[in-house]
Design a protein around this motif. Structure first.
Motif, PDB file in Angstrom:
ATOM      1  N   GLY A 102       0.831  -1.197   0.000  1.00  0.00           N
ATOM      2  CA  GLY A 102       0.000   0.000   0.000  1.00  0.00           C
ATOM      3  C   GLY A 102       0.863   1.243   0.000  1.00  0.00           C
ATOM      4  O   GLY A 102       1.905   1.308   0.657  1.00  0.00           O
ATOM      5  N   ILE A 134     -10.164   0.711   7.181  1.00  0.00           N
ATOM      6  CA  ILE A 134      -8.957   1.061   6.433  1.00  0.00           C
ATOM      7  C   ILE A 134      -9.318   1.154   4.959  1.00  0.00           C
ATOM      8  O   ILE A 134      -9.854   0.206   4.382  1.00  0.00           O
ATOM      9  CB  ILE A 134      -7.866  -0.006   6.593  1.00  0.00           C
ATOM     10  CG1 ILE A 134      -7.665  -0.366   8.078  1.00  0.00           C
ATOM     11  CG2 ILE A 134      -6.568   0.425   5.954  1.00  0.00           C
ATOM     12  CD1 ILE A 134      -7.163  -1.770   8.258  1.00  0.00           C
ATOM     13  N   LYS A 135      -9.012   2.275   4.333  1.00  0.00           N
ATOM     14  CA  LYS A 135      -9.258   2.442   2.904  1.00  0.00           C
ATOM     15  C   LYS A 135      -7.936   2.579   2.162  1.00  0.00           C
ATOM     16  O   LYS A 135      -7.062   3.356   2.558  1.00  0.00           O
ATOM     17  CB  LYS A 135     -10.127   3.679   2.638  1.00  0.00           C
ATOM     18  CG  LYS A 135     -10.452   3.886   1.159  1.00  0.00           C
ATOM     19  CD  LYS A 135     -11.384   5.075   0.942  1.00  0.00           C
ATOM     20  CE  LYS A 135     -11.729   5.235  -0.533  1.00  0.00           C
ATOM     21  NZ  LYS A 135     -12.638   6.384  -0.765  1.00  0.00           N
ATOM     22  N   ASN A 136      -7.793   1.815   1.102  1.00  0.00           N
ATOM     23  CA  ASN A 136      -6.616   1.896   0.240  1.00  0.00           C
ATOM     24  C   ASN A 136      -6.828   3.040  -0.746  1.00  0.00           C
ATOM     25  O   ASN A 136      -7.617   2.925  -1.685  1.00  0.00           O
ATOM     26  CB  ASN A 136      -6.422   0.570  -0.497  1.00  0.00           C
ATOM     27  CG  ASN A 136      -5.247   0.593  -1.457  1.00  0.00           C
ATOM     28  OD1 ASN A 136      -4.502   1.567  -1.532  1.00  0.00           O
ATOM     29  ND2 ASN A 136      -5.082  -0.493  -2.207  1.00  0.00           N
ATOM     30  N   THR A 137      -6.143   4.159  -0.540  1.00  0.00           N
ATOM     31  CA  THR A 137      -6.284   5.311  -1.427  1.00  0.00           C
ATOM     32  C   THR A 137      -5.189   5.360  -2.485  1.00  0.00           C
ATOM     33  O   THR A 137      -5.085   6.333  -3.232  1.00  0.00           O
ATOM     34  CB  THR A 137      -6.277   6.613  -0.613  1.00  0.00           C
ATOM     35  OG1 THR A 137      -5.080   6.671   0.185  1.00  0.00           O
ATOM     36  CG2 THR A 137      -7.490   6.696   0.304  1.00  0.00           C
ATOM     37  N   CYS A 184      -1.455   6.725   7.844  1.00  0.00           N
ATOM     38  CA  CYS A 184      -2.733   6.947   7.171  1.00  0.00           C
ATOM     39  C   CYS A 184      -3.334   8.299   7.570  1.00  0.00           C
ATOM     40  O   CYS A 184      -3.106   8.780   8.684  1.00  0.00           O
ATOM     41  CB  CYS A 184      -3.730   5.849   7.537  1.00  0.00           C
ATOM     42  SG  CYS A 184      -3.227   4.192   7.053  1.00  0.00           S
ATOM     43  N   THR A 190      -2.338  -3.080  10.789  1.00  0.00           N
ATOM     44  CA  THR A 190      -2.627  -1.713  11.230  1.00  0.00           C
ATOM     45  C   THR A 190      -2.158  -1.556  12.669  1.00  0.00           C
ATOM     46  O   THR A 190      -2.391  -2.435  13.505  1.00  0.00           O
ATOM     47  CB  THR A 190      -4.138  -1.421  11.143  1.00  0.00           C
ATOM     48  OG1 THR A 190      -4.562  -1.560   9.792  1.00  0.00           O
ATOM     49  CG2 THR A 190      -4.438  -0.013  11.619  1.00  0.00           C
ATOM     50  N   CYS A 208      -3.265   5.656   2.435  1.00  0.00           N
ATOM     51  CA  CYS A 208      -4.422   5.062   3.099  1.00  0.00           C
ATOM     52  C   CYS A 208      -5.174   6.105   3.910  1.00  0.00           C
ATOM     53  O   CYS A 208      -4.629   7.152   4.271  1.00  0.00           O
ATOM     54  CB  CYS A 208      -3.996   3.921   4.022  1.00  0.00           C
ATOM     55  SG  CYS A 208      -2.632   4.343   5.158  1.00  0.00           S
ATOM     56  N   TRP A 212      -2.333  -7.120   5.433  1.00  0.00           N
ATOM     57  CA  TRP A 212      -2.190  -5.806   6.071  1.00  0.00           C
ATOM     58  C   TRP A 212      -2.053  -5.930   7.574  1.00  0.00           C
ATOM     59  O   TRP A 212      -2.541  -6.878   8.197  1.00  0.00           O
ATOM     60  CB  TRP A 212      -3.361  -4.879   5.725  1.00  0.00           C
ATOM     61  CG  TRP A 212      -4.744  -5.448   5.956  1.00  0.00           C
ATOM     62  CD1 TRP A 212      -5.534  -6.076   5.042  1.00  0.00           C
ATOM     63  CD2 TRP A 212      -5.494  -5.416   7.185  1.00  0.00           C
ATOM     64  NE1 TRP A 212      -6.728  -6.454   5.613  1.00  0.00           N
ATOM     65  CE2 TRP A 212      -6.733  -6.059   6.924  1.00  0.00           C
ATOM     66  CE3 TRP A 212      -5.246  -4.922   8.464  1.00  0.00           C
ATOM     67  CZ2 TRP A 212      -7.719  -6.219   7.908  1.00  0.00           C
ATOM     68  CZ3 TRP A 212      -6.225  -5.079   9.439  1.00  0.00           C
ATOM     69  CH2 TRP A 212      -7.441  -5.712   9.164  1.00  0.00           C
ATOM     70  N   SER A 230     -11.989  -0.940   0.938  1.00  0.00           N
ATOM     71  CA  SER A 230     -11.779  -0.850   2.387  1.00  0.00           C
ATOM     72  C   SER A 230     -11.953  -2.202   3.044  1.00  0.00           C
ATOM     73  O   SER A 230     -12.611  -3.095   2.502  1.00  0.00           O
ATOM     74  CB  SER A 230     -12.768   0.147   3.011  1.00  0.00           C
ATOM     75  OG  SER A 230     -12.667   1.419   2.448  1.00  0.00           O
TER      76      SER A 230
END
Length: 440
Positions: A333, A355-358, A435, A368, A336, A366, A409
Motif C-alpha cells: 500500500g 482502512i481504505k486503500n487510497t 494513514c 494496522t 491510506c 495488512w 476498504s
C-alpha cells in the motif's frame, strides 16, 4: 593525448563508483538503531578467502514483522567481490521505513565469468528466503536495487524469475529466487549495441577484449553473441514479470542512456510493467541522476498491461518516490485513510477501524498499528488478530480479508476497557505507512 585523457576519465569514474554509492540521505528519517549482522556466508567462498558469497543484513529496530526486505548490490563494472558495500547508506534510508536491508556480494569477473554473478545473487535470495523466519523477513516481499553493474544484476534478478538456466547450484537450493519488484540505476543491457550508443563525445570501448563486458563474458563481446544474449535482461522480459523501475542519465559516459531505452521498449512490447525515468544532463553517478536541479525536466515513461503513459516533470527521482514504488510492488500500500469510531459506556467501549486503500496498487496482507493515548485495553476483537503491548496495538488481517484493492476498504472491530480519558489515537499506520484519519 586525447585517448589518454579519455582513458583517465573512464578510470576515474569507475574508481568513483567503487568508492561511493553516492547516496543522498536527505530523505532519511531520524536514524534509529538497527541490528547489523555482517559477513553472513550464503554459500562457501569460491575461491577460498574471497568475499563474493557474503552478505550483510540490517534489521530495523521498529516497524511490523515480518519485514519486507530490500536487497542492495553496488556496481563496480563487475571488478569487485564486495558489492555489499554501500548497503549501510541504503539501510539508513529504508530501515526507518520498516524495511530490512541486505547488502549482497557476488563474485567478480576475475573470479568467475557469467552466469556466475546471476547464480550468486539468486543463491543469496534463496538463502534469505530459506532463513526468513529467523530474521523475521516476509518471504513474499523481497525487493532488489542496485546501480550500474548492480543495476544489471537487479534487472536480471527481477526479469529472469523461473529461468532454470540461470538458477545454478550455488548454496541453498530448492527455494524460490524470485523477487517481487526492483529499482535499477543506469544499467547495461544489450552489450552488443553499447559502442553504437556511446555519446558523440566518446565513451568506453565496450567491444574491446579488455572491456568490463568482455571480461564478464570471458570473450570479446562481438565474438560471442550467444553469451551476450544470455546476459541481456531483455531476453527474459515478459508480461508475467514483477514491476521494475529503472533510471538513466542522458549524459552517461560509461553506460549509454540508450541501453535503458532498449529495455523499456522491450518490456512495453511484451506488455510488461515498467517505469523508466530519463534524466537530462546526468552522468553515471547516482547523485547526478537524483540531483534536484533536474527535477521537473525528466521524462517518465510507464507501461502496464500494454498501455503507456509518458510525461515530463512527473515522478521526481527521490528516495521518497522510490520507497512508494517499492511499497506498491510489494503490495504494502502506498497511501491510506482510516476511519475510527467508538460507542462508549461505563468502563468499556466498542470500537471499529476502517482502512481504505487510497493508492493505485492493491494491498495483499495488512497490519494496522496505533498507540492509545490513555489506559485503554482491548479484550476481544473480530475481523483481525489483535495484540496489545502497553499502549501499542497491532491488528493483522484475519486471512479472509487480507486483500484491499485500490479504492476499497476493510474493517475490524474490538471491545476494550478504559477509565479516565478515552481519546482517539493520534496516528494510525497501515503496513508502516501513516494513514490520513477521516471523521467517522
Amino acid at each position: 593525448m586525447q585517448a589518454r585523457i579519455r582513458t583517465a576519465k573512464i578510470v576515474g569514474m569507475v574508481l568513483t563508483m567503487l568508492a561511493s554509492v553516492g547516496v543522498s540521505l536527505a530523505f532519511a528519517p531520524p536514524a534509529q538503531a538497527a541490528q547489523v549482522i555482517t559477513d553472513i556466508a550464503y554459500a562457501p567462498a569460491q575461491p577460498a578467502g574471497s568475499r563474493g558469497h557474503l552478505l550483510d543484513l540490517r534489521l530495523p529496530s521498529t516497524g511490523i514483522t515480518p519485514r519486507p526486505l530490500l536487497i542492495w548490490h553496488s556496481g563496480s563494472a563487475w571488478t569487485s567481490d564486495d558489492g555489499k558495500a554501500g548497503a549501510e547508506a541504503i539501510a539508513n534510508i529504508f530501515n526507518p521505513l520498516g524495511f530490512a536491508v541486505a547488502g549482497v556480494s557476488v563474485r567478480s569477473s576475475a573470479q568467475a565469468i557469467f552466469p556466475a554473478q546471476v547464480h550468486d545473487i539468486k543463491a543469496a535470495i534463496r538463502w534469505l528466503r530459506a532463513n526468513a523466519a529467523t530474521y523475521q523477513l516476509d518471504p513474499n516481499r523481497f525487493a532488489i536495487m542496485g546501480n550500474s553493474s548492480g543495476g544489471w544484476l537487479t534487472e536480471m534478478a527481477t526479469l529472469s524469475g523461473g529461468v532454470t538456466a540461470l538458477e545454478g547450484t550455488v548454496g541453498t537450493t530448492g527455494v524460490s529466487s524470485a523477487v517481487q519488484t526492483g529499482v535499477a540505476f543506469f544499467s547495461p543491457t544489450d552489450f552488443l549495441q553499447m559502442n553504437a550508443q556511446n555519446l558523440p563525445t566518446g565513451g568506453l570501448n565496450h567491444d574491446s577484449p579488455a572491456s568490463p563486458e568482455s571480461l564478464l563474458l570471458g570473450c570479446p563481446i562481438q565474438t560471442c553473441p550467444a553469451q551476450a544474449a544470455q546476459a541481456n535482461a531483455m531476453t527474459y522480459a515478459d508480461s508475467n514479470d514483477p514491476p521494475l523501475m529503472f533510471l538513466h542519465g542522458q549524459a552517461d559516459f560509461l553506460v549509454p542512456h540508450g541501453q535503458s531505452v532498449l529495455l523499456y521498449n522491450r518490456i512495453k512490447a511484451q506488455c510488461g510493467d515498467a517505469t523508466f525515468i530519463s534524466v537530462p544532463g546526468a552522468d553515471h553517478i547516482l547523485t547526478e541522476v537524483m540531483d534536484p536541479v533536474h527535477h521537473g525536466l525528466q521524462t517518465v515513461s510507464t507501461t502496464t498491461d500494454c498501455g503507456e503513459t509518458v510525461g515530463t516533470g512527473t515522478l521526481n527521482p527521490t528516495w521518497a518516490n522510490f520507497a512508494t514504488f517499492l511499497r506498491g510492488g510489494l503490495k504494502l500500500g502506498t497511501s491510506c485513510e482510516v476511519t475510527y469510531a467508538t460507542g462508549v459506556w461505563d468502563g468499556a467501549f466498542n470500537g471499529s477501524v476502517t482502512i481504505k486503500n487510497t493508492g493505485t496498487t492493491p494491498i495483499q496482507g495488512w497490519t494496522t498499528t496505533w498507540t492509545w493515548t490513555g489506559n485503554q485495553q482491548i479484550t476481544t476483537a473480530w475481523n483481525a488478530t489483535v495484540t496489545q503491548t502497553g499502549t501499542q496495538v497491532t491488528a493483522r488481517d484475519a486471512g479472509h480479508n487480507s486483500y484491499i484493492g485500490p479504492g476499497s476498504s476493510q474493517s475490524l472491530g474490538f471491545s476494550a476497557t478504559a477509565t479516565g480519558t478515552n481519546g482517539i489515537p493520534a496516528q494510525f499506520q497501515l503496513n508502516n505507512a501513516v494513514c490520513t484519519r477521516v471523521p467517522a
